[in-house]
Design an enzyme around this catalytic site. Structure first.
Site, PDB file in Angstrom:
ATOM      1  CE  LYS A 252       9.465  -0.958   6.980  1.00  0.00           C
ATOM      2  NZ  LYS A 252       8.432  -0.515   6.055  1.00  0.00           N
ATOM      3  CD  GLU A 302       1.927  -1.766   7.217  1.00  0.00           C
ATOM      4  OE1 GLU A 302       1.968  -1.215   8.344  1.00  0.00           O
ATOM      5  OE2 GLU A 302       2.371  -1.237   6.184  1.00  0.00           O
TER       6      GLU A 302
END
Ligand code: AMP
Length: 584
Positions: A252, A302
């Site tokens: 993440k 991301e």
């Protein structure tokens, strides 16, 4: 259709807090709205003129609004300000002043919705020299023809403060009831919205072509898809169990989510809030054009700030430098980003939102050319909680927030925070409060601006019991250009062919040194690490301790010998003290 009719509905909605009543008022109104006006009416009710991804926004300044009111009603700005102070709201102020001006309204012609929309659109679109005056004149023109109630809502709209308190979901309910009979088809309507992020478009399609057209809705390049979000649980076991025993674990990354839309050579970038941020990331734009092989694509990833010389991930806060209108190129050069891709929603004519994760990831891999700056997120498929934990610590040590575990069979749930993605984050935030002294035992060759000098150093602390040096971090931040210039020379006397016998390292450095040169290092915190060997197995089996986001403080400790470095015992103490501070 008269604007007064819309205003009447707003008045009724303002008078209730009950969602069901609001829905009823909307249904009744949508049903009698001419189809060609429906999208406009929907946007206006949302307090806008377009869906979020179109960059045309209302929101004129109070001063300008006061000027327009003063001109429309032929009274001084001071007078307007006086009423504004009493009422505390520009809408109510305009309403009050419109009431006072009764006879002139004899000449007023009734406003209709299309005309109001067009004028508001002109106001929103006018920019540059003279635009303030034009906005003011357009608004005062509208006010001259408006009834008191109309004036109230016009002012609220034009200042971007309509705030009727109607959620998008209520509008969806009302549209479904109005044009698909009852709420039975609500899910299909919501899905269409999630795929297009455009309530006006959904409304028009539904009214024109019915629910069949809505059920056939698909994604379209250029229209952002409302993003899928993750649920959260606190342990690897719980998450694995929830996902059926096995999951794809992905790092993440801690940056900004971007949805990339590519149509031939045209690339658009959207944020999680569906705003168009193409202009903020010229570097990402170039990378996308260069590295997406598919002709048409919608993919997600991301964007993370990185140290360009070492590839180290940097904290999220550095992306703030991109939030500006001017000087973007400089910011992009100083704080470049890398993109870590994690989803593909559409590739060359194929809508992938209903395809399972595994297939989407495969399609993603095939549709891009990976490079250091533009590549797929680190991923691991496993059913073993221990492996998840190891992968988690690796992610944290690399500067990530944790992991997102994804169902291998899961579809892309646009707009939903469901249980097909579950995040594993740390439940605490710790802080490293004092620097340590570490000895340099290796180096990594630099890239980009740092080619020819070292990109990063491998630093170690002292294990007194075993009389060896164990690695604690790879550090590439905090060095000035002069530091970098002189490092090879400072370290050259200590260069050796292989890792030094007194150095315990699992990492492969490009160049090895005899432990000699000591520097001071600080970081954000001490974390468990599967790759660094300091205090290995002492606080957790299978893990050492490392410094997260390490940086050189600028202090060379030539006064210290390698054996005077911070010791492993001290590191363990510091780690425990850190945990204790969190508990307190
Ligand atoms: P949160 O904001 O805590 O709900 O976490 C979800 C966010 O994590 C997403 O919106 C992304 O911005 C970010 N993220 C980072 N890495 C990934 C990944 N591999 N898969 C999905 N989301 C990710």
């Amino acid at each position: 259709m008269r604007f007064a009719e819309l205003v009447e509905v707003y008045e009724k909605i303002e008078g209730t807090t009950k969602r069901l009543e609001m829905t009823d008022y909307l249904v009744e109104f949508f049903r009698r709205t001419p189809v060609e006006l429906l999208d406009k009416v929907v946007y206006m009710t949302q307090g806008k003129l377009y869906p979020d991804f179109v960059d045309v926004n209302l929101g004129i300044a109070e001063k300008l609004a006061v000027k327009a009111i003063s001109k429309a009603y032929g009274i001084s700005q001071d007078e307007v300000m006086k009423v504004l102070r009493e009422k505390g709201d520009l809408g109510l102020t305009a309403e009050e002043l419109a009431k006072r001006k009764t006879q002139a309204s004899l000449f007023a012609k009734p406003l209709d919705i299309a005309e109001v929309y067009d004028k508001l659109d002109k106001i929103a679109r006018s920019t540059g020299p003279g635009s303030q005056d034009l906005k003011m004149k357009l608004l005062s023109g509208l006010l001259s023809d408006a009834s008191p109630k109309e004036a109230k809502y016009l002012l609220r709209m034009v200042t971007g403060k309509l705030r009727l308190g109607i959620a998008d979901m209520t509008i969806l309910d009302a549209l479904t009831i109005s044009f698909a009979g009852d709420k039975g088809k609500r899910e299909a309507v919501e899905r269409a919205y999630n795929l297009t992020s455009d309530l006006g478009d959904v409304a028009k399609t539904l009214a024109n072509y019915g629910i069949d057209a809505i059920e056939k809705y698909h994604v379209k390049v250029g229209r952002p898809i409302r993003m899928m979000l993750a649920q959260r649980l606190s342990t690897a076991e719980e998450i694995l169990e929830k996902l059926g025993g096995r999951a794809a674990c992905e790092w993440k990354y801690d940056g900004e989510r971007v949805q990339i839309h590519k149509y031939n050579d045209e690339v658009t970038l959207f944020t999680r809030r569906l705003e168009n941020i193409t202009s903020q990331y010229p570097d990402l734009l170039e990378l996308s054009k260069k590295n997406i092989k598919a002709k048409e694509a919608i993919i997600e990833g991301e964007a993370v700030a990185v140290n360009p010389e070492t590839g180290e991930l940097l904290p999220f806060q550095l992306l703030m430098h991109r939030r500006r209108k001017y000087g973007i190129e400089e910011a992009a050069e100083k704080f470049p980003v890398n993109l870590f891709l994690f989803d593909a929603l559409y590739i060359d004519g194929r809508d992938l939102t209903q395809a399972p994760y595994i297939e989407r990831r495969e399609a993603l891999k095939k549709s891009v050319k990976e490079s250091d700056e533009f590549r797929l997120a680190e991923a691991l498929i496993t059913d073993d909680p221990k492996e998840v934990e190891e992968f988690f610590e690796k992610a944290i040590a690399a500067g990530c927030e944790g992991l997102i575990l994804k169902s291998e069979k899961g579809v892309y749930q646009a707009g939903a925070r469901g249980w097909l993605w579950i995040k594993l984050k740390r439940s605490y935030q710790s802080k490293m409060i004092e620097p340590i002294d570490a000895v340099i035992v290796g180096a990594f060759t630099g890239r980009g601006r740092r080619s020819g000098v070292y990109g990063a150093l491998l630093a170690a602390v002292y294990n007194r019991k075993r009389d060896v040096f164990t690695t604690i971090c790879k550090v590439g931040s905090g060095f000035t250009d002069e530091d970098l210039e002189k490092l090879p020379e400072m370290l050259s006397p200590y260069k050796i062919e292989h890792v030094h016998p007194r150095v315990d390292s699992q990492m492969e450095a490009d160049i090895w040194f005899t432990p000699a040169l000591v520097i001071e290092i600080i970081g954000d915190e001490l974390t468990l690490s599967p790759t660094h060997t300091s205090a290995y197995g002492e606080v957790k089996e299978g893990f050492g301790i490392a410094i997260r986001f390490p940086r050189f403080t600028g202090r060379w400790r030539q006064d210290k010998s390698p054996e005077d470095c911070t010791t492993v015992e001290e590191i363990v103490e510091m780690y425990k003290a850190q945990l204790k501070r969190i508990e307190e």
